[in-house]
Motif scaffolding. Structure first.
Motif: not given
Length: 355
Positions: A8-30
């Motif tokens: 995994l190289d620099h994985i980023g996952i963002t969810f958008h829920q109505k007016k909220h943005t959730i950064e579930a995974v931030k720049d993860v390398s494994v």
């Protein structure tokens, strides 16, 4: 040296829920190598489950690149394989879960066979395969039992056999022992270790318990708030944790916190005598072979009262921890502390006696 089967190289996952943005995974390398038993540990909300969905190819990350068994699967928010190639990759990854996910109306044999419904094997070959899997997980005598007739550990064994039906190269355990009692947990972890050795199976353990990591894993990543905060071999992490969260996990796994709380309630510790010092010692490798405390008495006439001691074997290396009281002349204790530190023992002074 084994190559990485999961990268995994620099994985980023963002969810958008109505007016909220959730950064579930931030720049993860494994990087997980073939044959590793790799632990990913963190509390609820750390991002572990989201990362699992990336590894088993069910979640496309917004950022970064995923390579599974030398094939780039996802990159820059897009699938890099055809639908057929992606399905095959997913078959190379088995999953076991906390609540087993067995079908109540099917027997153990039928639950395992269900995973082979799209296989090219003949009916006879499928039956043979299921029988072999039942024997592999020690459940040949329970083949015709329904889930309701099985214990929690037996259900998890069925789930493991089902996950292995298509000969995966990777097995992901998502909190798979959390619903089991301690004895059954040990049995399941022993089974997973055997499968790792017999099949050269790469296992990824998702857990909130560092005890699980200590018992089975050779490498560990610690996650917090979507970020990977610490990663390394289990021996290195347990011997020299850097982050406060990692230290907390390890204290829970070794039981040192609980032991220390009880020790500090003892009257003779509360009223530590002059010339005494309460210490926590951590040591590993060759330091565990030496009679260090005995030598301190011979050299400096410093006496030792051992209040707590524990030694673990991590990656064939002994790692120990002690809580002790040293008693003697102030100058002698200072020399003794210096000797301890020079013997590769990590020394923490917890309390000094009143003068």
């Amino acid at each position: 040296m084994n190559e990485a089967i999961i990268q995994l190289d620099h994985i980023g996952i963002t969810f958008h829920q109505k007016k909220h943005t959730i950064e579930a995974v931030k720049d993860v390398s494994v990087s997980i190598k073939q044959g590793d038993v790799y632990g990913i540990v963190g509390y609820s909300g750390a991002g572990k489950s989201t990362l699992v969905r990336v590894i088993n190819l069910l979640q496309i990350p917004n950022e970064g690149k995923i390579t599974i068994d030398n094939d780039v699967t996802f990159e820059k928010g897009a699938v890099q394989l055809s639908n057929q190639e992606l399905r095959q990759k997913r078959r190379d990854i088995g999953m076991i879960f906390q609540h087993f996910n067995l079908m109540a109306q099917k027997t153990a044999r039928e639950n395992i066979a269900f995973a082979l419904r799209h296989s090219d094997l003949s009916a006879d070959q499928k039956n043979q395969k299921v029988s072999e899997l039942l024997e592999l997980v020690g459940l040949s005598d329970r083949a015709d039992n329904y889930p309701a007739q099985l214990s929690g550990g037996q259900k998890q064994r069925v789930a493991i056999a089902r996950a292995l039906a298509n000969d995966p190269k990777i097995l992901i355990s998502d909190e798979a022992t959390s619903a089991l009692d301690p004895k059954t947990t040990k049995q399941i972890l022993t089974l997973l270790q055997e499968l790792n050795r017999k099949l050269n199976l790469t296992i990824v353990m998702i857990t909130h318990e560092m005890q699980i990591v200590k018992d089975i894993c050779n490498r560990v990543a610690v996650m917090q708030d979507g970020s990977l905060i610490e990663e390394g071999s289990v021996l290195d992490i347990f011997s020299n944790p850097k982050e406060s969260l990692t230290k907390d996990f390890i204290k829970t796994a070794t039981g040192i916190d609980e032991a220390l709380a009880k020790i500090e309630e003892q009257d003779f510790v509360k009223n530590l005598s002059a010339g005494s010092v309460l210490l926590q010692l951590k040591y590993s490798g060759s330091a565990t072979d030496e009679p260090i405390l005995n030598d301190l008495y011979k050299k400096y006439q410093v006496t030792t009262n051992i209040l707590y001691g524990n030694i673990e074997i991590l990656e064939s290396t002994p790692v120990g921890e002690m809580i002790i009281i040293l008693d003697g002349e102030v100058s002698s204790i200072e020399q003794a502390l210096s000797d301890l530190k020079n013997s590769d023992v990590k020394v923490t002074v917890l309390k000094k006696g009143a003068k």
